[in-house]
Every structure is written in structure tokens, then in C-alpha cells.
Write an enzyme that holds these catalytic residues in place. Structure first.
Site, mmCIF file in Angstrom:
data_model
loop_
_atom_site.group_PDB
_atom_site.id
_atom_site.type_symbol
_atom_site.label_atom_id
_atom_site.label_comp_id
_atom_site.label_asym_id
_atom_site.label_seq_id
_atom_site.Cartn_x
_atom_site.Cartn_y
_atom_site.Cartn_z
ATOM 1 N N GLY A 13 -9.244 9.456 4.525
ATOM 2 C CA GLY A 13 -8.445 8.296 4.925
ATOM 3 C C GLY A 13 -8.226 8.391 6.427
ATOM 4 N N SER A 41 -11.010 4.647 0.982
ATOM 5 C CA SER A 41 -9.712 5.325 0.963
ATOM 6 C C SER A 41 -8.573 4.321 0.951
ATOM 7 C CB SER A 41 -9.569 6.236 2.186
ATOM 8 O OG SER A 41 -10.568 7.233 2.169
ATOM 9 N N HIS A 42 -7.431 4.822 0.518
ATOM 10 C CA HIS A 42 -6.318 3.906 0.318
ATOM 11 C C HIS A 42 -5.718 3.380 1.620
ATOM 12 C CE1 HIS A 42 -3.162 1.854 -1.596
ATOM 13 N NE2 HIS A 42 -2.236 2.590 -1.049
ATOM 14 N N PHE A 114 8.931 -6.097 12.603
ATOM 15 C CA PHE A 114 8.848 -5.420 11.317
ATOM 16 C C PHE A 114 10.233 -4.886 10.974
ATOM 17 C CE2 PHE A 114 5.622 -3.328 8.451
ATOM 18 C CZ PHE A 114 4.790 -4.417 8.375
ATOM 19 N N PHE A 153 -15.020 15.931 -5.604
ATOM 20 C CA PHE A 153 -13.631 16.118 -6.000
ATOM 21 C C PHE A 153 -13.212 17.568 -5.742
ATOM 22 C CE2 PHE A 153 -10.121 16.918 -8.845
ATOM 23 C CZ PHE A 153 -9.418 15.730 -8.896
ATOM 24 N N ASP A 209 -3.483 14.745 -5.327
ATOM 25 C CA ASP A 209 -4.230 15.974 -5.632
ATOM 26 C C ASP A 209 -3.928 17.108 -4.650
ATOM 27 O OD1 ASP A 209 -5.260 13.976 -7.171
ATOM 28 O OD2 ASP A 209 -7.339 14.210 -6.548
ATOM 29 N N GLN A 228 9.811 5.736 -1.791
ATOM 30 C CA GLN A 228 10.142 4.395 -1.302
ATOM 31 C C GLN A 228 9.769 3.313 -2.315
ATOM 32 O OE1 GLN A 228 8.121 2.491 2.351
ATOM 33 N NE2 GLN A 228 10.259 2.749 2.885
ATOM 34 N N HIS A 230 9.260 -0.549 -2.475
ATOM 35 C CA HIS A 230 9.085 -1.687 -1.571
ATOM 36 C C HIS A 230 9.723 -2.903 -2.206
ATOM 37 C CE1 HIS A 230 7.215 -4.680 0.976
ATOM 38 N NE2 HIS A 230 6.716 -3.730 1.739
ATOM 39 N N LEU A 240 1.317 -5.286 -3.722
ATOM 40 C CA LEU A 240 2.270 -5.415 -2.627
ATOM 41 C C LEU A 240 2.129 -6.749 -1.903
ATOM 42 C CD1 LEU A 240 4.237 -3.810 -0.623
ATOM 43 C CD2 LEU A 240 2.205 -3.685 0.793
ATOM 44 N N GLU A 243 5.375 -6.530 4.184
ATOM 45 C CA GLU A 243 6.554 -6.855 4.959
ATOM 46 C C GLU A 243 6.263 -7.887 6.038
ATOM 47 O OE1 GLU A 243 9.061 -3.525 5.215
ATOM 48 O OE2 GLU A 243 9.303 -3.775 7.366
ATOM 49 N N ARG A 274 13.798 -0.831 4.277
ATOM 50 C CA ARG A 274 13.311 -1.131 2.930
ATOM 51 C C ARG A 274 14.254 -0.672 1.827
ATOM 52 N NH1 ARG A 274 6.920 0.180 3.770
ATOM 53 N NH2 ARG A 274 6.577 -1.676 5.023
ATOM 54 N N HIS A 338 6.137 2.544 -3.842
ATOM 55 C CA HIS A 338 5.231 2.203 -2.761
ATOM 56 C C HIS A 338 4.775 3.395 -1.933
ATOM 57 C CE1 HIS A 338 3.372 -0.133 0.346
ATOM 58 N NE2 HIS A 338 4.244 0.203 1.274
ATOM 59 N N ARG A 373 11.051 5.563 4.989
ATOM 60 C CA ARG A 373 10.059 5.305 6.023
ATOM 61 C C ARG A 373 10.180 3.874 6.515
ATOM 62 N NH1 ARG A 373 4.677 2.777 5.930
ATOM 63 N NH2 ARG A 373 4.962 2.328 3.731
ATOM 64 N N SER A 378 3.802 4.677 9.048
ATOM 65 C CA SER A 378 3.003 5.624 8.299
ATOM 66 C C SER A 378 1.569 5.682 8.810
ATOM 67 C CB SER A 378 3.050 5.238 6.832
ATOM 68 O OG SER A 378 1.979 5.782 6.161
ATOM 69 N N LEU A 379 0.988 4.532 9.124
ATOM 70 C CA LEU A 379 -0.334 4.541 9.752
ATOM 71 C C LEU A 379 -0.256 5.348 11.039
ATOM 72 C CD1 LEU A 379 -1.726 0.884 9.394
ATOM 73 C CD2 LEU A 379 -2.166 2.880 7.970
HETATM 74 C C1 LIG Z 1 -0.206 -1.573 -0.284
HETATM 75 C C2 LIG Z 1 0.171 -0.676 0.853
HETATM 76 C C3 LIG Z 1 0.425 -1.207 2.117
HETATM 77 C C4 LIG Z 1 0.756 -0.380 3.182
HETATM 78 N N1 LIG Z 1 1.008 -0.947 4.406
HETATM 79 C C5 LIG Z 1 1.307 -0.131 5.457
HETATM 80 C C6 LIG Z 1 1.505 -0.681 6.765
HETATM 81 O O1 LIG Z 1 1.417 -1.883 6.975
HETATM 82 N N2 LIG Z 1 1.772 0.168 7.782
HETATM 83 C C7 LIG Z 1 1.844 1.519 7.598
HETATM 84 O O2 LIG Z 1 2.077 2.212 8.559
HETATM 85 N N3 LIG Z 1 1.642 2.055 6.375
HETATM 86 C C8 LIG Z 1 1.375 1.271 5.307
HETATM 87 N N4 LIG Z 1 1.174 1.832 4.066
HETATM 88 C C9 LIG Z 1 1.129 3.277 3.917
HETATM 89 C C10 LIG Z 1 -0.173 3.819 4.451
HETATM 90 O O3 LIG Z 1 -1.224 2.941 4.153
HETATM 91 C C11 LIG Z 1 -0.528 5.163 3.869
HETATM 92 O O4 LIG Z 1 0.571 5.993 3.878
HETATM 93 C C12 LIG Z 1 -1.620 5.838 4.679
HETATM 94 O O5 LIG Z 1 -2.714 4.968 4.846
HETATM 95 C C13 LIG Z 1 -2.068 7.110 4.041
HETATM 96 O O6 LIG Z 1 -3.214 7.586 4.713
HETATM 97 P P1 LIG Z 1 -3.793 9.016 4.406
HETATM 98 O O7 LIG Z 1 -4.893 9.224 5.354
HETATM 99 O O8 LIG Z 1 -2.698 10.001 4.361
HETATM 100 O O9 LIG Z 1 -4.349 8.922 2.910
HETATM 101 P P2 LIG Z 1 -5.454 7.947 2.189
HETATM 102 O O10 LIG Z 1 -5.905 6.853 3.056
HETATM 103 O O11 LIG Z 1 -4.814 7.616 0.899
HETATM 104 O O12 LIG Z 1 -6.655 8.904 1.984
HETATM 105 C C14 LIG Z 1 -6.662 9.938 1.044
HETATM 106 C C15 LIG Z 1 -8.021 10.579 1.041
HETATM 107 O O13 LIG Z 1 -7.965 11.772 0.284
HETATM 108 C C16 LIG Z 1 -9.102 11.876 -0.519
HETATM 109 N N5 LIG Z 1 -8.764 12.704 -1.682
HETATM 110 C C17 LIG Z 1 -7.663 12.647 -2.455
HETATM 111 N N6 LIG Z 1 -7.732 13.576 -3.429
HETATM 112 C C18 LIG Z 1 -8.896 14.240 -3.264
HETATM 113 C C19 LIG Z 1 -9.535 15.300 -3.943
HETATM 114 N N7 LIG Z 1 -8.999 15.876 -5.027
HETATM 115 N N8 LIG Z 1 -10.741 15.731 -3.497
HETATM 116 C C20 LIG Z 1 -11.324 15.144 -2.427
HETATM 117 N N9 LIG Z 1 -10.754 14.130 -1.738
HETATM 118 C C21 LIG Z 1 -9.553 13.697 -2.151
HETATM 119 C C22 LIG Z 1 -9.469 10.467 -0.857
HETATM 120 O O14 LIG Z 1 -10.838 10.389 -1.153
HETATM 121 C C23 LIG Z 1 -9.126 9.732 0.430
HETATM 122 O O15 LIG Z 1 -10.233 9.735 1.287
HETATM 123 C C24 LIG Z 1 0.858 1.008 2.984
HETATM 124 C C25 LIG Z 1 0.591 1.547 1.730
HETATM 125 C C26 LIG Z 1 0.285 0.714 0.659
HETATM 126 C C27 LIG Z 1 0.077 1.296 -0.698
#
Ligand SMILES: Cc1cc2nc3c(=O)[nH]c(=O)nc-3n(C[C@H](O)[C@H](O)[C@H](O)COP(=O)(O)OP(=O)(O)OC[C@H]3O[C@@H](n4cnc5c(N)ncnc54)[C@H](O)[C@@H]3O)c2cc1C
Ligand code: SF4
Ligand code: SF4
Ligand code: FES
Lengths: 558, 326
Positions: A13, A41-42, A114, A153, A209, A228, A230, A240, A243, A274, A338, A373, A378-379
Site C-alpha cells: 500500500g 491495495s486498500h 476537512f 501471502f 495480518d 474509528q 465513520h 463509505l 467526509e 469524527r 472505518h 484520527r 492517515s494517508l
Molecule cells: C473507505 C476509506 C476511505 C479513506 N479515506 C481516507 C482519506 O481520505 N484520507 C486519509 O488520510 N485516509 C483515508 N483512509 C485511511 C487510509 O486509506 C488507510 O489508513 C491507508 O491507506 C492505509 O495504508 P497502508 O499502506 O497502511 O495499508 P494498505 O493500503 O491497506 O496496504 C496493505 C498492504 O499490505 C499487504 N498485506 C496485508 N497482509 C499481508 C500478508 N499477510 N502478506 C502479504 N501482504 C500483505 C496488502 O497486500 C497491501 O498491499 C480511508 C480508509 C477507508 C477504508
């Protein structure tokens, strides 16, 4: 041949890719293991934006203060200062990498309002900021040539004789092949734990994980009770509504057409923190002023043109999953799970208490979000602390010899997975997952009290026992998603119990954690973090002080 | 409500051939095809394999063919999928096309991502680094964003007709990505990009403008339009030494001259020179024997008026480009 790298990042991510790029820039040989292709990624889901005090009228101190206040003083102020100070540089860097941020009339970066912020400091790309940044970081990843083990994985952390982390085992989900990958440092960037709750705004892969792997390896999880909710999610599937709908001027109404936020946050109204908005909305619903279990989000007064330019994706979601066109109708919404403020405890360099193990992004807890938060922080956390963790991991790796792990660890893991697939049983993964998720939502939601939490604790302990009877419905090697689902449930059952343990321990109300039986914030006893430690009998909770630099706790008003 | 699904399955490790399997599931009214498939996987058949994550058409995982159409399972409501079916007829679910199946609905995506990687998919600024951000008009960002909306789901690739015939074709998704950089005012390598895209085997000239990608894209990226624009820009930039641009020039020439297509002439002029002409001779002979190569090309009545239309269009084009309109 055994695979090995200086730094191994788990997760692709925003945090993971940023960490990998930083580790490479520091001279390390880096690789990424990720269970989905990076662009899946999410981080994609983030619609609203990313915060930074870039305007001359704004200041990092103001951003930091808003964050401290938003966190209900549970955030560590040294980490928050770093977040706010490094934010402008991080945004400019993303822009130069190629992110197509919105501009103002002078062609400079343009921002929007925001929740919980005293300035318009949220930078955005339409309403798909997360996707726009994730895809640009992926472009940079391609440019870097960093090796990526896609659809692998990660199932286990490996330690050397001295207890330091020395690699992972992972399996290629497509072929079923199990790999042992050695590393001098491992950075966990595995994202949130959303699927512990049902429903949740999180994607199906958000199963925590990495948090569970670290926890089992002995790293404590901090402030897990801080979940959190939302205020604006859709009833039908938990999706979602960002915001930004309120940031652009949207109203929240009860069944009487009243902007109920004026009762709890007469100044900030819909743009209060929030936790504040979610509680207010839940009260309207609980006291019978809801509409079909929801409150109403109304943006009609913005006009079709603005809605189409700034909120097109949100309108689409409303059309599809609520059957309401926001141009002509208000959309029914309710608070939903959320984000996880808590996570793997790290210092400001992303280091966990285990040598060689780092964490960043939503799975980590530095803590910049504390009890709540702020939107768009978070981004920012993913890129600021992703970079720091990657650089620190590279430095650690350069000072350490590669551990020579016995190659039999791979075979052990393969055997363990095979046994799991073949074991007999009568329980089904999906049924247990649903029970866990609904228990969490009903009993560990916006409002909590001790008896209900204790009951949830019992139910989760039972589910943990029943998990031993889960039979995996796919016995093959190739793309065995039933195996993956069972491993994820196994992780989530551990995590759910830490959320409940933290919630029982924290006998006060702070940020997102509202104890009906302890309705006040209690700084004398609870200006502290909770730490969950793994034991064979379940989580054990201790506490640690919060770092205060310049902002003494006061009452929060919006 | 109850829905019937018929899924094309494939477990190469267990069974040599693919087969169709029917399922009936009970799902809520608002559910999508993906929801229905997940209900099957959760409650009936854990061996059913499909990628998915976000459930809100943003991650690009759940690409599949539904009743023959390439799309996202999470963007297709069951009602819509059933709309054109007969009473009792199941919704047909197949894996995405143009990619090899690994298992059930999961296809091999390595080639797809390799093609994205092949277009140098990252910003290459050439000027001096600005002190802060690049100063660019919002409109330019809005334009680039049309392609940044792409979620790399591969629905377009699944539907692309050219790819069936020419597996090397970079395809709509990678080319839309390439367009994003030629359109980005911050990128300084337009010329290199256009040269590569117009000369590489499987480049921009291999699209047959079938519109399939435009029609199926869940994010309205309109890849074909981007490809046509890349062609126009590469010809403007002088990258005309390739069969594609010769073909398109010859096409225009014969029509402006006679009011209709002169296939023989277009074919002869599309190739580089005598040696390449020789290579194509067998095809020419076959076409001739099948009566596909008319020896005499007659202009249509009123061909002169066609010529006038061309002249007017060209003049307008010159005026537009002077004004900088694009
Ligand atoms: C709907 C929604 C809207 C949002 N809007 C905002 C916003 O506007 N502004 C903001 O700042 N934040 C926002 N957030 C929060 C923010 O998007 C997330 O907190 C942030 O993107 C998380 O990024 P990350 O890199 O930590 O994880 P992720 O992007 O979730 O990446 C996780 C990675 O881990 C890998 N992974 C997980 N488990 C394993 C495993 N067992 N083995 C191998 N790989 C694994 C996955 O493949 C993935 O690549 C929002 C969240 C949601 C749900
Ligand atoms: S228009 Fe071109 S790129 Fe698009 S599907 Fe047809 S042949 Fe493929
Ligand atoms: S262009 Fe459209 S269909 Fe093709 S990959 Fe991108 S989003 Fe999917
Ligand atoms: S599940 Fe993400 S696009 Fe369908």
C-alpha cells in the site's frame, strides 16, 4: 536457493511502497511481499485527501495542535510534531512524482476543508486521492525495479537465535509454493484490521495480518480499543461516503429535518471530529429521530455542477447502493467501522521493541492519531512514517550480518499449512467470521459498557476454541483462497480479543472509545496508552505514558 | 431474492477441461454479481476462486465476463445482469478474456502488468526542478486525471479484439497509461514516448478502433480515444516511418482523391518499400484470387465535392492549431 534481501517490506500500500523506496534510496537491497498486486491495495479507497500545512497562513504548529486535540490528547506529541513538520515536504514530493493534485487559480496546489481542521489544508485529487497517489507510487516502484513478490501471502515471521527478526515465510497464492525469504530487517505495512468488524468500510483484504504476526512474535499492540466509526457509511453494504461530502458543505439531518450537530458542536457543526459526529448521529438514531436506522446526508444545496466536479464517485456510490441521487435526494447514512487508530507499537523511526522489526501505516501505532484520527491524516502518516521506517530499516540492516536460518523452516511451514488444509472438522470459516464481526459491531461499537464487553470477550474466547474445528473446503494447492480465508480469520480472532481487552481496561471515555459506565475522560489515570501482550491464554494489558511536548490536555470543544 | 448463476470453472490441477457449474443463492435486493459469488464461496463451495477486495469498483480485482460482457463483478447489480435474460435463465459468469486462466475466475495478470511496465510508466521531467510543486493549470490536471481514473482492472484488455489477433499488442490499458504522460505538462519526454509507441511491435497502430474498450471501461477512461490521439500526435511529431501511419495517410489520400477506399493502393503504400512488399506478396496473391483486389479503381460520382470537403477540413485544422486549440 534461499532467497534473501537486506530489507523486506510486507505490504504494497502507500506505507509499504514508500518504505521500500526509502530503503532503496538508503542503499539497501529491498523486496516487497504483498498478498495483492500493489495497485489493488486498500489505500485506493481513500477518497478525501491528505493533510499538510502548506499555505502561508497555515502553520505546522496549527496542524499539530488540531491533531493533538483530535486525538483527545492520547497522541504522542513528539510523533505528531514530526508528522506535521514533514507533511509539506511529503506532499510536494508526491506532486513531483506525478500525482495530479487539484490546483488553485494560480496553478499551485489547491486545498479543501476537512473535519477537525482549523485551516483548509487537505490536498486532493477529485474524490479518488488514495487511488491517484497509490498508482503514482506504483509508477515509482516500477521505475525503481524493486523486486515484488506479488500475490504472496506472508504467513510467518522468522527469528534468529537471539530473538531478532530474520525473515519471513510466504506462499505464492497462485501456485501454492512456499518460500522462505531471509532479511536483515522486516518492515510490516499490512494495513488495517477492518474486517474484524461486520460491516466495515474496509476492503475484504483488511484483516490485520501483520499486526497479528507482530503480536504473536512478542511485539505489543497499543491502544487497540481506539476504533474509528465513520459517521457516514451506507446501510446496505457498509460503504463509505467520504467526509469530503461534508467538507464541501454537506449537512447532516435527523428525521425532523434538523441539523442535529448544532446540539453538540455549534461551531464546527458537521465538520467536528469524527468521534463527536458519530456519537451525535448514533444518539439521534438510538433516540428515535433517525430514518430507518440512519440519519440523512444532504448535499443538494451545493448544486449539480459542484457535485459532479468534486464528488462524482460519491454520488455514484449513493446511486448504486442506496438508490439515491445526491443531486436530488438526501442519502441515508449511519456510523460504521472505518479505521484502527491502534496497532503495532513503534518509535518515531518505525522500530518495534523487537530487533529488526519495523512497522508503518495503518498497522502501526506511533501514535499520531491517539483516540481519534483526523480525516486525511492517515494517508499522510503512511508516507511520512513509511519513509522513516524504510530508511531506519535500511540503516539497521547495514549494521547487521544476515542470519543463517536453517532452510528446514520452509518445510516446517509447508507442513503446517498442509496439516491445516487437511484437518477434519465441522466448522466453517465464513460462519465464524460473521459471528465475530457482528459481535464486535453490536457489543464493541460506538457506545460500550463493561458487562457487554465481558460478554463479547467470552464469545470471542469460544470462537477461538471453535476455530480449531474449522475444516477448509478446498484441499488443492492452486490458488487456495479457503486456506487464505482461514489464516486471515485466525489472525483476526487474536486481534478482536485485543480490541476488547483494551476496551475493558480503559475505564474512561476518550476519543472514539465511549464507555457508558465511565462517561468522562480521566486524565489522572488514563492519560496513558494501553499495551496488549500476547500470551497463550489471551491478551494481557499493561499501560505506558503518553508523550506530551507543548500541548497540555484541556477539554475538547468543537 | 433468489438468483441463478452459471459459472465457467477451471481447476487445471484436478480436471483437464473447464466446465460449467450452476449455483442458486439467496441474496439481498441491492446485491451485486460479486456479492452473489461471495455468498456462493462462503456458504456453498469454498473451491470457487475469484479475486476481489474493495467491493466498490476501486481496486480493479473483480474483472470477469458477465453474460459475455467484460466488467467488474462489484459494479454489476444482479438486476442489471438479469435484465435481458429469459425467465429462469442463469447469469453466465466467465473469467476475463485474453488472459490465461489460473483457476476459475482468476486469470494470469503477469502479461498485463508487463505491458504497463513496457510504456515507461512514470513521470520523466526534464527541466530544472521547481523549488516547490510544479505550477500547472488545473485544467491540465483535470485532463490527465481522465486517464488516472484507470484502476488497471483489465476489463478493456479482456474485451479487446486486436489482442485476440496480436498478443503483442500493448493493449488499451497500457496505452491509456502512456497517454497520461504525453498529456502531462510536467513530463519532458513526449518525443521519445511517441517514437517508441509508434514503432514498437504491438504499438499504437495495432488498435482496430472496435470501441470495445470504450464501451466496457468502468471508469470512463475511453482508451481508444487516447490511442487515436497518440497516433495523431506521433504523426504530427514526424513519426511517420511505420506501416500504421503510412496506412492512415494512404487511406486519407485515396478517399480524398476518389471519394472511396482504394484497397490496392492503401495496401501497397502501407508497407515500407519493395522488400516489405515482397513479404506481403503471398497475402496479395491470395486476396487477388478471392476477388478482393479490384484492378480498376473508379472514383465515385461527385468525387470532386469530397476533395473540397477535405480541403475545407484541412484549412479549419490549420486555423485551430494556430489558435492552439486541441
Ligand atoms: C473507505 C476509506 C476511505 C479513506 N479515506 C481516507 C482519506 O481520505 N484520507 C486519509 O488520510 N485516509 C483515508 N483512509 C485511511 C487510509 O486509506 C488507510 O489508513 C491507508 O491507506 C492505509 O495504508 P497502508 O499502506 O497502511 O495499508 P494498505 O493500503 O491497506 O496496504 C496493505 C498492504 O499490505 C499487504 N498485506 C496485508 N497482509 C499481508 C500478508 N499477510 N502478506 C502479504 N501482504 C500483505 C496488502 O497486500 C497491501 O498491499 C480511508 C480508509 C477507508 C477504508
Ligand atoms: S478500440 Fe482498439 S484498443 Fe480498444 S478494444 Fe478495440 S482494438 Fe482494442
Ligand atoms: S482503461 Fe478502464 S477498463 Fe481498462 S484497465 Fe483502466 S479502468 Fe479498467
Ligand atoms: S472488488 Fe475491487 S473492483 Fe471489484
Amino acid at each position: 536457493m534461499a532467497l534473501s534481501h537486506d530489507v523486506l517490506v510486507v505490504g504494497a500500500g502507500l506505507a509499504g511502497m514508500r518504505a521500500a523506496l526509502a530503503a532503496q534510496a538508503a542503499g539497501a537491497d529491498v523486496a516487497i511481499v504483498t498478498k495483492v498486486y500493489p495497485v489493488r491495495s486498500h489505500s485506493n479507497a481513500a477518497q478525501g485527501g491528505i493533510n499538510a500545512a502548506l499555505n502561508p497562513e497555515d502553520s505546522w504548529e496549527s496542524h499539530a495542535y488540531d491533531t493533538v486535540k483530535g486525538s483527545d490528547y492520547l497522541g504522542d506529541q513528539d510523533a505528531i510534531e514530526i508528522l506535521a513538520r514533514e507533511a509539506p515536504g511529503a506532499i510536494v514530493e508526491l506532486e513531483r512524482m506525478g500525482v495530479v493534485f487539484n490546483r488553485d487559480e494560480h496553478g499551485r496546489l489547491g486545498s479543501r476543508n476537512f473535519g477537525g481542521a482549523s485551516h483548509a489544508r487537505t490536498y486532493f485529487v477529485g474524490d479518488f486521492t488514495g487511488q491517484a497517489i497509490l498508482h503514482v507510487l506504483y509508477e515509482q516502484l516500477v521505475k525503481s525495479g524493486i523486486r515484488t513478490y506479488n500475490e504472496h501471502f506472508c504467513s510467518q515471521l522468522l527469528a534468529d537465535g537471539g530473538g531478532a527478526v530474520a525473515g519471513v515465510t510466504a506462499f505464492d497464492m497462485r501456485s501454492g509454493e512456499v518460500l522462505q525469504i531471509g532479511a536483515r530487517a522486516v518492515v510490516l505495512c499490512t494495513g488495517g484490521i477492518g474486517r474484524v468488524f461486520e460491516p466495515s468500510t474496509n476492503a475484504l483484504i483488511c484483516t490485520g495480518d501483520g499486526s497479528a504476526l507482530a503480536y504473536r512474535a512478542g511485539a505489543p499492540l497499543m491502544d487497540m480499543e481506539m476504533v474509528q466509526f465513520h459517521p457516514t457509511t451506507l446501510k446496505s453494504n457498509g460503504a463509505l461516503i467520504s467526509e469530503s461530502a461534508r467538507g464541501e458543505g454537506g449537512y447532516l439531518l435527523n428525521s425532523e429535518g434538523e441539523r442535529f450537530m448544532k446540539k453538540t458542536a455549534p461551531n464546527a457543526m458537521e465538520l467536528a471530529s469524527r468521534d463527536v459526529v458519530s456519537r451525535a448521529a448514533q444518539i439521534e438514531i438510538n433516540e428515535g429521530r433517525g430514518v430507518d436506522g440512519c440519519v440523512l446526508l444532504d448535499v443538494r444545496h451545493l448544486g449539480a455542477a459542484k457535485i459532479m466536479e468534486r464528488l462524482p464517485q460519491i454520488r455514484e456510490l449513493g446511486l448504486e447502493f442506496a438508490g439515491a441521487d445526491m443531486i436530488t435526494d438526501p442519502v441515508p447514512v449511519l456510523p460504521g467501522m472505518h479505521y484502527q487508530m491502534g496497532g503495532i507499537r513503534t518509535d518515531v523511526h518505525g522500530a518495534t521493541p523487537i530487533a529488526g522489526l519495523y512497522a508503518a501505516g495503518e498497522c502501526a501505532c506511533v501514535s499520531v492519531h491517539g483516540g481519534n484520527r483526523l480525516g486525511a491524516n492517515s494517508l499522510l502518516e503512511t508516507v511520512v512514517f513509511g519513509r522513516r521506517a524504510g530508511a531506519a530499516a535500511a540503516e539497521f540492516a547495514s549494521g547487521r550480518k544476515a542470519a543463517s536460518l536453517p532452510e528446514s523452516l520452509r518445510d516446517d511451514e509447508e507442513r503446517r499449512l498442509r496439516t491445516l488444509v487437511e484437518r477434519p472438522g465441522t466448522e466453517r470459516t465464513a460462519a465464524l467470521r460473521l459471528e465475530m464481526g457482528t459481535t464486535m459491531t453490536r457489543q464493541v461499537g460506538v457506545f460500550r459498557d463493561e458487562p457487554t464487553l465481558r460478554d463479547a470477550e467470552r464469545k470471542l474466547a469460544l470462537l477461538r476454541e471453535r476455530f480449531a474445528g474449522v475444516s477448509i473446503g478446498d484441499k488443492g494447492r492452486l490458488f487456495n483462497q479457503a486456506l487464505v480465508a482461514a489464516l486471515e480469520l485466525d489472525f483476526m480472532l487474536d486481534l478482536a480479543r485485543t480490541v476488547v481487552a483494551g476496551a475493558i481496561a480503559r475505564t474512561e471515555s476518550r476519543g472514539a472509545h465511549t464507555r457508558v459506565d465511565h462517561p468522562r475522560r480521566n486524565d489522572a489515570e488514563w492519560l496513558r496508552h494501553t499495551l496488549c501482550h500476547h500470551t497463550p491464554d489471551g491478551p494481557v494489558v499493561s499501560t505506558a505514558p503518553v508523550t506530551i511536548t507543548q500541548w497540555e490536555p484541556t477539554e475538547r470543544k468543537y | 431474492m433468489e438468483v441463478k448463476l452459471s459459472v465457467q470453472r477451471c481447476h487445471p490441477d484436478a480436471r483437464p477441461a473447464s466446465w460449467w457449474q450452476d449455483y442458486t443463492v439467496d441474496v439481498p435486493e441491492h446485491a451485486t454479481v460479486l456479492d452473489a459469488l461471495l455468498a456462493v464461496r462462503d456458504d456453498q463451495d469454498e473451491t470457487l476462486t475469484l479475486r476481489c477486495s474493495c467491493r466498490s469498483h476501486i481496486c480493479g480485482s473483480c474483472t470477469m465476463r458477465i453474460n459475455g460482457r467484460s466488467t467488474l463483478g462489484c459494479k454489476t447489480k444482479l438486476d442489471a445482469a438479469r435484465a435481458r435474460l429469459r425467465e429462469g435463465e442463469p447469469i453466465r459468469i466467465q473469467p476475463a478474456g485474453n488472459m490465461a486462466v489460473i483457476k476459475d475466475l482468476a486469470v494470469n495478470l503477469e502479461g498485463f502488468f508487463d505491458k504497463v511496465k513496457a510504456v515507461t510508466p512514470y513521470l520523466q521531467p526534464t527541466g530544472p526542478e521547481p523549488e516547490r510543486e510544479y505550477i500547472v493549470p488545473n485544467e491540465a490536471m483535470l485532463t490527465v486525471r481522465e486517464a488516472m481514473a484507470c484502476i488497471l482492472c483489465g476489463a478493456c484488455v479482456s474485451a479487446c479484439n486486436s489482442l485476440e489477433a496480436e498478443p503483442r499488442f500493448l493493449g488499451p490499458a497500457a496505452l491509456a497509461k502512456a497517454w497520461r504522460f504525453t498529456e502531462d505538462p510536467r513530463d519532458g519526454r513526449d518525443a521519445e514516448r511517441l517514437e517508441f509507441l509508434s514503432s514498437v511491435p504491438g504499438g499504437i497502430w495495432d488498435c482496430t478502433h472496435c470501441f470495445a474498450c470504450v464501451e466496457v471501461c468502468p471508469k470512463d477512461v475511453r482508451p481508444m480515444e487516447r490511442i487515436l490521439e497518440l497516433r495523431r500526435r506521433s504523426m504530427e511529431a514526424g513519426f511517420t516511418d511505420n506501416n500504421g501511419s503510412r496506412h492512415s495517410q494512404a487511406f486519407l489520400d485515396t478517399i480524398s482523391r476518389s471519394g472511396r477506399l482504394d484497397e490496392t493502393r492503401v495496401a501497397m503504400r502501407s508497407v515500407r518499400g519493395p522488400s516489405e512488399l515482397l513479404e506481403w506478396t503471398p497475402v496479395g496473391v491470395k486476396s487477388f484470387l478471392r476477388g478482393k483486389v479490384p484492378l480498376r479503381h473508379k472514383p465515385i460520382p461527385g468525387a470532386l465535392r469530397v476533395k473540397a470537403i477535405f480541403a475545407a477540413a484541412e484549412a479549419q485544422g490549420r486555423r485551430d492549431s494556430k489558435r492552439g486549440a486541441r
